[in-house]
Write a protein that holds these residues in place. Structure first.
Motif, mmCIF file in Angstrom:
data_model
loop_
_atom_site.group_PDB
_atom_site.id
_atom_site.type_symbol
_atom_site.label_atom_id
_atom_site.label_comp_id
_atom_site.label_asym_id
_atom_site.label_seq_id
_atom_site.Cartn_x
_atom_site.Cartn_y
_atom_site.Cartn_z
ATOM 1 N N GLU A 261 0.819 -1.209 0.000
ATOM 2 C CA GLU A 261 0.000 0.000 0.000
ATOM 3 C C GLU A 261 0.854 1.261 0.000
ATOM 4 O O GLU A 261 0.545 2.239 -0.689
ATOM 5 N N GLU A 262 1.957 1.237 0.765
ATOM 6 C CA GLU A 262 2.815 2.419 0.857
ATOM 7 C C GLU A 262 3.433 2.778 -0.495
ATOM 8 O O GLU A 262 3.428 3.937 -0.903
ATOM 9 N N LYS A 263 3.957 1.776 -1.187
ATOM 10 C CA LYS A 263 4.606 2.049 -2.468
ATOM 11 C C LYS A 263 3.593 2.204 -3.602
ATOM 12 O O LYS A 263 3.823 2.947 -4.552
ATOM 13 N N ALA A 264 2.471 1.487 -3.511
ATOM 14 C CA ALA A 264 1.478 1.527 -4.590
ATOM 15 C C ALA A 264 0.956 2.936 -4.835
ATOM 16 O O ALA A 264 0.678 3.317 -5.979
ATOM 17 N N GLU A 265 0.842 3.709 -3.770
ATOM 18 C CA GLU A 265 0.323 5.072 -3.921
ATOM 19 C C GLU A 265 1.214 5.904 -4.852
ATOM 20 O O GLU A 265 0.726 6.735 -5.614
ATOM 21 N N ILE A 266 2.526 5.649 -4.803
ATOM 22 C CA ILE A 266 3.464 6.386 -5.665
ATOM 23 C C ILE A 266 3.185 6.074 -7.127
ATOM 24 O O ILE A 266 3.196 6.965 -7.988
ATOM 25 N N PHE A 267 2.892 4.816 -7.423
ATOM 26 C CA PHE A 267 2.694 4.379 -8.806
ATOM 27 C C PHE A 267 1.281 4.671 -9.305
ATOM 28 O O PHE A 267 1.095 5.036 -10.469
ATOM 29 N N HIS A 273 -6.097 0.052 -0.985
ATOM 30 C CA HIS A 273 -6.193 -0.932 0.098
ATOM 31 C C HIS A 273 -5.907 -2.296 -0.499
ATOM 32 O O HIS A 273 -6.567 -2.702 -1.460
ATOM 33 N N ALA A 274 -4.933 -3.010 0.043
ATOM 34 C CA ALA A 274 -4.496 -4.279 -0.528
ATOM 35 C C ALA A 274 -4.670 -5.425 0.456
ATOM 36 O O ALA A 274 -4.721 -5.232 1.671
ATOM 37 N N ALA A 275 -4.729 -6.625 -0.098
ATOM 38 C CA ALA A 275 -4.801 -7.840 0.714
ATOM 39 C C ALA A 275 -3.773 -8.831 0.182
ATOM 40 O O ALA A 275 -3.413 -8.812 -1.000
#
Length: 279
Positions: A261-267, A273-275
């Motif tokens: 989730e932390e890195k996904a926001e950058i991309f 929200h991930a599972a």
């Protein structure tokens, strides 16, 4: 497994987006922007990244496992938002493994089909991972559609780690980007178009533009793939009807969802929200 697919052959489901890690989110971002009406499931195989340095057989096996997990989750159409998976696994899965009623697309063909619209010198450069360069997929596909275009390739092994460690404006990023662009351009002074053939690379675009001479176009794949997908769905209504609507987004990772989730926001450009999921 196939009997389940056959039984649910007419059921609609989300569009699946697969990548070995985070980079495919730059493609997904553009797909969602252009086609926001559909439901989507994104799966990142972060536990086994990187794919770029792995063998063809390993990439094929990993990609197949993740694609079939997306099929299990109800997807009828899966987009490989990963150049390495598209180069090393797509064709084999299409030819040998697809269950009835399921489709899988990659990111290389949408780029290669339209490349002639951008180059005037018929000399283009490809910046990619080592796996994509060694596969020669871009050369093969471009030669198939546009035999007059000459392709020059260069592998950039440090770019993905720089992006994933959020070092996109570090001294190291400037050094490696400048050096790799110079090495590509030494292959031909007539290159007028550079394709960023890795989904991580758009995050380095400000630096890439800084060290690329004026007059050379830089193409990121996200919008090209999204427009190609929109066209594909218009031409294949039997597939489009099996893509569920509602704008629902789901994110899965084979690794730690909090870290994802932390890195996904950058991309992706927004919070997700991930599972965790096992493949």
């Amino acid at each position: 497994m196939n009997s389940t697919f056959e039984k649910d052959n007419n059921a609609s489901g989300p569009i699946g987006i697969f990548d070995s890690g985070y980079g495919g989110l730059t493609v997904f971002k553009e797909i969602h922007r252009i086609l926001p009406q559909y439901n989507y499931i994104y799966l990142g195989d972060n536990a086994r990244v990187p794919y770029g340095t792995r063998s063809f057989q390993t990439v094929y096996e990993y990609t197949k496992e993740c694609v079939f997990k997306l099929f299990d989750l109800g997807c009828n159409l899966v987009v490989l938002a990963c150049n390495t998976a598209s180069a090393k696994a797509l064709r084999t899965i299409q030819q040998q493994d697809l269950p009835p009623g399921k489709k899988i697309l990659g990111v290389i063909r949408p780029t290669t089909e339209s490349i002639d619209q951008y180059t005037k010198t018929n000399k283009i450069g490809i910046l990619a991972t080592q796996g994509t360069v060694l596969s020669d997929s871009y050369k093969i596909e471009i030669n198939k559609f546009h035999p007059k275009i000459e392709v020059f390739q260069h592998a950039c092994p440090f770019w993905v780690p720089l992006v994933e460690n959020n070092e996109i404006d570090s001294l190291g990023a400037h050094y490696f980007v400048k050096n790799d662009i110079e090495q590509l351009l030494t292959q031909s002074k007539e290159i007028d178009t550079i394709v960023l053939a890795c989904t991580h690379y758009p995050l380095l675009l400000p630096i890439i533009e800084k060290y690329t001479p004026q007059g050379i176009q830089i193409l990121a794949q996200g919008e090209l793939v999204a427009l190609s997908l929109a066209d594909y769905l218009q031409r294949h209504l039997e597939i489009e009807k099996k893509c569920s609507r509602g704008g629902d987004l789901q994110f899965y990772t084979t690794d730690d969802p909090r870290a994802f989730e932390e890195k996904a926001e950058i991309f992706f450009g927004q919070k997700v929200h991930a599972a965790n999921i096992k493949v």
